[in-house]
Every structure is written in C-alpha cells, then in structure tokens.
Design a protein around this motif. Structure first.
Motif, mmCIF file in Angstrom:
data_model
loop_
_atom_site.group_PDB
_atom_site.id
_atom_site.type_symbol
_atom_site.label_atom_id
_atom_site.label_comp_id
_atom_site.label_asym_id
_atom_site.label_seq_id
_atom_site.Cartn_x
_atom_site.Cartn_y
_atom_site.Cartn_z
ATOM 1 N N ALA A 85 0.752 -1.229 -0.134
ATOM 2 C CA ALA A 85 0.004 0.039 0.102
ATOM 3 C C ALA A 85 0.881 1.406 -0.054
ATOM 4 O O ALA A 85 0.533 2.109 -0.572
ATOM 5 C CB ALA A 85 -1.006 -0.037 1.197
ATOM 6 N N ILE A 117 0.425 -3.481 -7.289
ATOM 7 C CA ILE A 117 -0.511 -4.599 -6.568
ATOM 8 C C ILE A 117 -0.490 -5.894 -7.167
ATOM 9 O O ILE A 117 -0.377 -6.794 -6.590
ATOM 10 C CB ILE A 117 -1.810 -4.035 -6.291
ATOM 11 N N TRP A 164 -8.255 -4.725 -3.004
ATOM 12 C CA TRP A 164 -7.760 -3.638 -2.828
ATOM 13 C C TRP A 164 -8.731 -2.676 -3.631
ATOM 14 O O TRP A 164 -9.146 -2.897 -4.796
ATOM 15 C CB TRP A 164 -6.122 -3.547 -3.694
ATOM 16 N N ILE A 181 -6.391 4.315 -0.640
ATOM 17 C CA ILE A 181 -6.154 3.048 -0.979
ATOM 18 C C ILE A 181 -6.596 2.438 0.340
ATOM 19 O O ILE A 181 -6.488 2.805 1.216
ATOM 20 C CB ILE A 181 -4.769 2.745 -0.778
ATOM 21 N N VAL A 241 -7.777 -1.943 1.687
ATOM 22 C CA VAL A 241 -7.637 -3.196 1.569
ATOM 23 C C VAL A 241 -8.816 -3.967 2.430
ATOM 24 O O VAL A 241 -8.792 -3.852 3.567
ATOM 25 C CB VAL A 241 -6.443 -4.047 1.871
ATOM 26 N N GLY A 274 -11.013 3.694 2.319
ATOM 27 C CA GLY A 274 -9.598 4.069 2.794
ATOM 28 C C GLY A 274 -9.697 5.070 3.948
ATOM 29 O O GLY A 274 -9.145 4.648 5.157
#
Length: 266
Positions: free
Chosen positions: A16, A63, A88, A110, A112, A221
């Motif tokens: 990330a 990624i 992601w 960003i 996950v 995010g």
C-alpha cells in the motif's frame, strides 16, 4: 474469516505504501498543470483526468506484481478478480473537482478489505506531503513537519463540534436537509474538503464528517484510517458504510450516537 497477520499484514502495508508513493509521483506531475485532458463521466460534470487514469494504473501494476492473488476494484478501471479473499479498493484522486481547481484538499485513497471489513487504509495528500494510514493495530500520520500516531478527538458535545461535508456539491436535496438539521447543533461547519476532511477527523482536528452519494472507493480508505485512530464510521442509520451511500464519520462513539439521533430521521 481471520484477517492477515504477521508477514502478510506487513506485506499489505508495504504494498500500500509503495502504491501511494507511485501515485504521488504521477499526480504531482499533473497537479496545477495544463495537460489534464479532463473529461466528464456524466452530463452534470463528473470530471476525470489523465492523472486519475495514470495514477490508478500505476497502483494496479504494483499491487498485481506484488500480490497477484488479490482482487482490485478501482474507480477508473473497475474490478479485477482475485482468489485470496482480499480486495484492494482504489480511488486515484478523490476530489477531482478540487484537483482541477488547484486546491490541495484532494487525495489518493487506498484500502484493503476482506469479505466483512476494511483491514488497512491510506489517505495521501501528495502536494502537501501528508499521509494518514491505519489498520492492523496502528494509525499513523507522516508529514513534512512531523510524524505521530493518529488519535481522534474526545469531544462528545454537539454544541462544541466541528463538522465537515462536501454538500451542497454532493448528494440530493433530502440529504442536504439532514445535514443542515445536524449542523445547526454544531459550533462550526466547513465545506468542500473531500477526503481531507476524513483525514482531519482521524488526526483529532474535527469531530464529524457527514456525506451522501458516496461509492465504496470514496469511503473505504478513510474508514480504515478513522477506525484505527479510534473513530467510528457508519451509514445514517448506524449500519455498515462499506458500500458508500449516506455516511457519517465521528470522532468517538458518544458523539456519533448524538449525531445519529438527528440524521437517522432523514
């Protein structure tokens, strides 16, 4: 599902951070320039620029190279399937209207996630060099002047609250009505900050951020960062905000409950 631990969590964080670093380079090459190649996704001007597309692509490349089994969902290029159970979620420039206007309040987002929650997130503001990150038991700020842990504010009184939103630009009339009903109880209302408002909440500067009309890539995010810093993010009924829609982010559970008493009526 048990979330990643140990080496896998460390690899997610490193990936990330690398993706955010790469997106910084791309976005700064375009910011306040004349070569944005701006188009609109809708007739009411929902802008997308060359920087949006290029920044997402460079993040996807990193990624995919480092974690080929993970899925990717991005604002500009949609979804790429994966097999790991992790996705992601990328917004290469949250606040494109601000980006093309030259204001330093846009950011690279960003996140996950697994099937049920956001595990790690980054809100990065390349121009002023500030990065807010959270997940896996940490919440951190790194900027040009200092670095420190992120901790949300402890204020629980609406009458002393600072509240942010992107209204009236984002959301419908009914959404704005709910926001105004809440804002009239707060000490100070500020507008138009996009993702940077959520970063300030994670940093303990403000108490509430209320929005509507969000997509999952707009909120995941910031959600991960705020939760890691001690805050709470839900929809206006107190349910999950992971899919976007109407969202309230609060510095703590107490002020969240007070604000939700008002917003849940709309």
């Amino acid at each position: 599902m048990v979330g990643p631990v140990g080496a896998d969590a460390a690899d997610i964080i490193a990936t990330a951070q690398m993706a955010a670093d790469a997106a910084r380079v791309v976005t700064l090459r375009y910011f306040r320039g004349s070569n944005l190649n701006t188009t609109s996704k809708r007739t009411d001007f929902d802008p997308v620029t060359a920087a949006d597309r290029e920044a997402e692509q460079v993040m996807r490349d990193i990624i995919t190279a480092r974690r080929p089994d993970d899925a990717i969902l991005g604002e500009e290029y949609g979804e790429t399937a994966g097999t790991s159970g992790l996705t992601w979620v990328l917004d290469p420039i949250d606040g494109t209207r601000g980006f093309i206007s030259g204001t330093p309040t846009w950011g690279v987002l960003i996140a996950v996630r697994d099937a049920t929650r956001a595990l790690y997130g980054i809100v990065d503001q390349p121009y002023i060099g500030e990065r807010f990150a959270g997940g896996f038991g940490t919440a951190t700020f790194n900027g040009p002047h200092n670095s420190h842990a992120l901790v949300t504010a402890s204020n629980v009184e609406l009458s002393e609250a600072i509240i942010f939103t992107t209204f009236p630009e984002v959301g419908e009339a009914a959404d704005a009505e709910g926001f105004q009903a809440l804002a009239q109880h707060c000490k100070l209302t500020r507008y138009g900050m996009d993702c940077y408002a959520y970063a300030l909440l994670a940093a303990g500067q403000v108490d509430l951020v209320v929005e509507a009309g969000l997509q999952t890539y707009d909120i995941l995010g910031p959600l991960a960062v705020i939760e890691a810093a001690g805050g709470i993010v839900t929809d206006w009924k107190g349910g999950s905000a992971m899919q976007g829609g109407r969202v309230i982010a609060a510095a703590n559970a107490e002020i969240h409950a007070r604000a939700l008493e008002i917003l849940s009526k709309y």
